[in-house]
Design a protein around this motif. Sequence first.
Motif, short mmCIF file in Angstrom:
data_model
loop_
_atom_site.label_atom_id
_atom_site.label_comp_id
_atom_site.label_asym_id
_atom_site.label_seq_id
_atom_site.Cartn_x
_atom_site.Cartn_y
_atom_site.Cartn_z
N ASN A 227 27.13 27.38 27.56
CA ASN A 227 25.83 26.29 26.09
C ASN A 227 25.68 27.22 25.25
O ASN A 227 24.48 28.12 25.51
CB ASN A 227 25.33 24.84 26.61
CG ASN A 227 25.67 24.10 26.04
OD1 ASN A 227 26.27 24.22 24.42
ND2 ASN A 227 24.48 23.18 26.14
N GLU B 263 21.70 27.09 20.47
CA GLU B 263 20.94 28.11 19.55
C GLU B 263 21.55 29.11 18.45
O GLU B 263 21.52 28.92 17.61
CB GLU B 263 19.42 28.96 19.77
CG GLU B 263 18.99 28.44 21.16
CD GLU B 263 19.68 28.43 22.30
OE1 GLU B 263 21.11 28.55 22.90
OE2 GLU B 263 19.02 27.78 23.45
N TYR B 264 22.44 28.99 18.82
CA TYR B 264 23.42 30.49 18.51
C TYR B 264 24.14 29.42 16.79
O TYR B 264 24.08 30.18 15.84
CB TYR B 264 24.22 31.18 19.62
CG TYR B 264 25.29 32.14 17.92
CD1 TYR B 264 24.84 33.12 17.50
CD2 TYR B 264 26.75 31.74 18.21
CE1 TYR B 264 25.90 34.10 16.42
CE2 TYR B 264 27.28 32.42 17.78
CZ TYR B 264 26.85 33.36 16.52
OH TYR B 264 28.01 34.82 15.70
N ALA C 209 21.82 27.98 14.64
CA ALA C 209 20.84 29.17 13.56
C ALA C 209 22.43 29.02 12.52
O ALA C 209 22.36 29.19 11.05
CB ALA C 209 21.31 30.46 14.52
N ARG C 210 23.56 29.64 12.67
CA ARG C 210 24.73 29.49 11.92
C ARG C 210 25.54 28.82 10.98
O ARG C 210 25.26 29.23 9.63
CB ARG C 210 25.59 30.07 12.48
CG ARG C 210 25.53 31.63 13.72
CD ARG C 210 26.88 32.51 13.68
NE ARG C 210 27.40 32.64 12.85
CZ ARG C 210 28.50 33.83 12.16
NH1 ARG C 210 29.20 34.47 13.57
NH2 ARG C 210 29.35 34.20 10.95
N ALA D 120 22.36 27.89 8.32
CA ALA D 120 22.47 29.10 7.96
C ALA D 120 23.66 28.67 5.89
O ALA D 120 23.56 28.58 5.05
CB ALA D 120 23.01 30.26 8.41
N ARG D 121 24.73 28.25 7.30
CA ARG D 121 26.47 28.03 6.38
C ARG D 121 24.84 26.94 5.57
O ARG D 121 25.43 26.81 3.74
CB ARG D 121 26.86 27.66 7.32
CG ARG D 121 27.40 28.44 7.82
CD ARG D 121 29.33 28.52 6.91
NE ARG D 121 29.67 30.02 7.65
CZ ARG D 121 30.89 30.42 8.35
NH1 ARG D 121 31.55 29.61 8.15
NH2 ARG D 121 30.83 31.84 8.34
N LYS E 278 23.83 27.25 2.40
CA LYS E 278 24.97 28.00 1.14
C LYS E 278 25.64 26.93 0.72
O LYS E 278 26.19 26.78 0.12
CB LYS E 278 25.70 29.03 1.82
CG LYS E 278 24.84 29.98 2.21
CD LYS E 278 25.92 31.40 2.49
CE LYS E 278 24.88 32.23 2.61
NZ LYS E 278 25.73 33.22 4.19
N TRP F 20 32.55 30.17 17.28
CA TRP F 20 31.07 29.96 17.58
C TRP F 20 30.50 29.41 18.99
O TRP F 20 29.70 30.28 19.63
CB TRP F 20 29.99 29.56 16.60
CG TRP F 20 30.02 30.31 15.17
CD1 TRP F 20 31.12 32.02 14.93
CD2 TRP F 20 29.82 29.89 14.00
NE1 TRP F 20 31.30 31.80 13.94
CE2 TRP F 20 30.55 30.60 12.88
CE3 TRP F 20 29.28 28.66 13.73
CZ2 TRP F 20 30.30 30.38 12.06
CZ3 TRP F 20 28.90 28.39 12.23
CH2 TRP F 20 29.34 29.28 11.40
#
Lengths: 351, 110
Positions: free
Chosen positions: A9, A12-13, A16-17, A20-21, A24, A86
């Motif tokens: 699992n 977190e990763y 974070a992504r 960020a997206r 944008k 991801w």
Amino acid sequence: MVRVSATGNNPEYVNARVRARRAKLFSDEDYRKLVRMGPDEIARFMEETAYESAINALGSRHSGVDLIEYALNRNMAQNFDDLLRWSGGETYDRIASYLRKFDAWNVKTVFRGLYSGAAAEEIETDLINAGEFDDRFLERLANAGTIEDAVELLDGTIFGASLPAAFEEYEASGVLVPLENAVDRAFFENLLGDISGSDEPTRLYVEFLQAEIDFRNVRNALRLARTGADMDPSEYYIGGGQLFTAAELSQLVGGRDQLVAHIRDSKYGDELSDALDEIEEVDSLIGFEHALDHALLDYSRELSNRFPNSICPVLAYVLAKEREVENVRAVARGKEAGLTEEEVNEELVIA
Amino acid sequence: MKLRLFGRNYEVYANMIENSFDIALVAERLTNIVLQEGGLQGDPQPGITTDGATAIGIGLAAIGAGYAERGIGAAAVGALAEDSISTGIGIVMTVLPETLVIFALVALFV
């Protein structure tokens, strides 16, 4: 829950992504610029944003509003594929089952296309390749020829169980509504039925899904209350929400004021108060639906801030991205049809 | 043997009591090891010296820091992949929990 992913699992990763997206996505200011542009300018503007690769890939084949629309769909599918790429473990499982939303969307698009007698190619360009169905299956669906064949193809998917009965109803009545309802219902019920566990992230996930179901029920209920059609509202009811039971819904659809009062007293009362004012004062259904979308976006964002490592930020992003795509499409189509800036602005839902 | 006293769930209760006895026993043995007297040869010493206990403390702190960095590192790499922060910030954020280990080192010197 069915375990699909073998890796660990990693909320977190992914979070974070996703955040960020999300940062944008088009802002207020971008929309203000977009509203003033014509279709070609919009395409050029998009070329300088996250849509660059999609515009470049499709630029030689399409032009104008079609280019914008296909680029939007392609970029959205790409983004949601990324989410799956991801993620791992439970995060993957939950995102994957949520993204079946687009399977439902595709199935409905295919039904509508077949119903209206569109060519397979036309249907295919309108599909969004973000769900569980792969390209080949979508192609076969689009080429099914008749609705009956499409229903047969879907046997074995999550939609398979409820479609044959809905198809009989469709044959008797000649309208698509029973089929579309069956698809929506299969999606949501499958989604809620899949969840196990009782920790904080899971609780929030359930809350998110319930909110989405509730909002959808509200929208359907008000549409029915508005048209005054003598259709049975419980046929449109999606189970699993908290706001209504099927029986309550049937009762409330009769009187719009009662329905509004019921929603105002519920736990969504605060979020929806603007939307409810809208429907009470100006009696505009489109305004209400936009206010509803806005409220759902706000609510999803609020949930995603409550527990940062849950799946909610991802789902909130999915909603926000979908909304952005719809907004840009509305701007492009609206400008093409010659609407003024104010008229286009009214079509936008900006969180 | 029937323990009427505990009602219908007597077996469960009996098991719980047995388990708590076990735990008490283990705890007692552990205390014996930690506070071990030097045996019959004289020169009494505890089983774990001050330095040894300090080392265990530092090790535990390091495990804690590592666990914290796991999540932060994943998030930092995610944000880096999206170009939304600079590498420097990512590294600084990732190693912040390392301060826990440095605090734990204090135990070595007092």
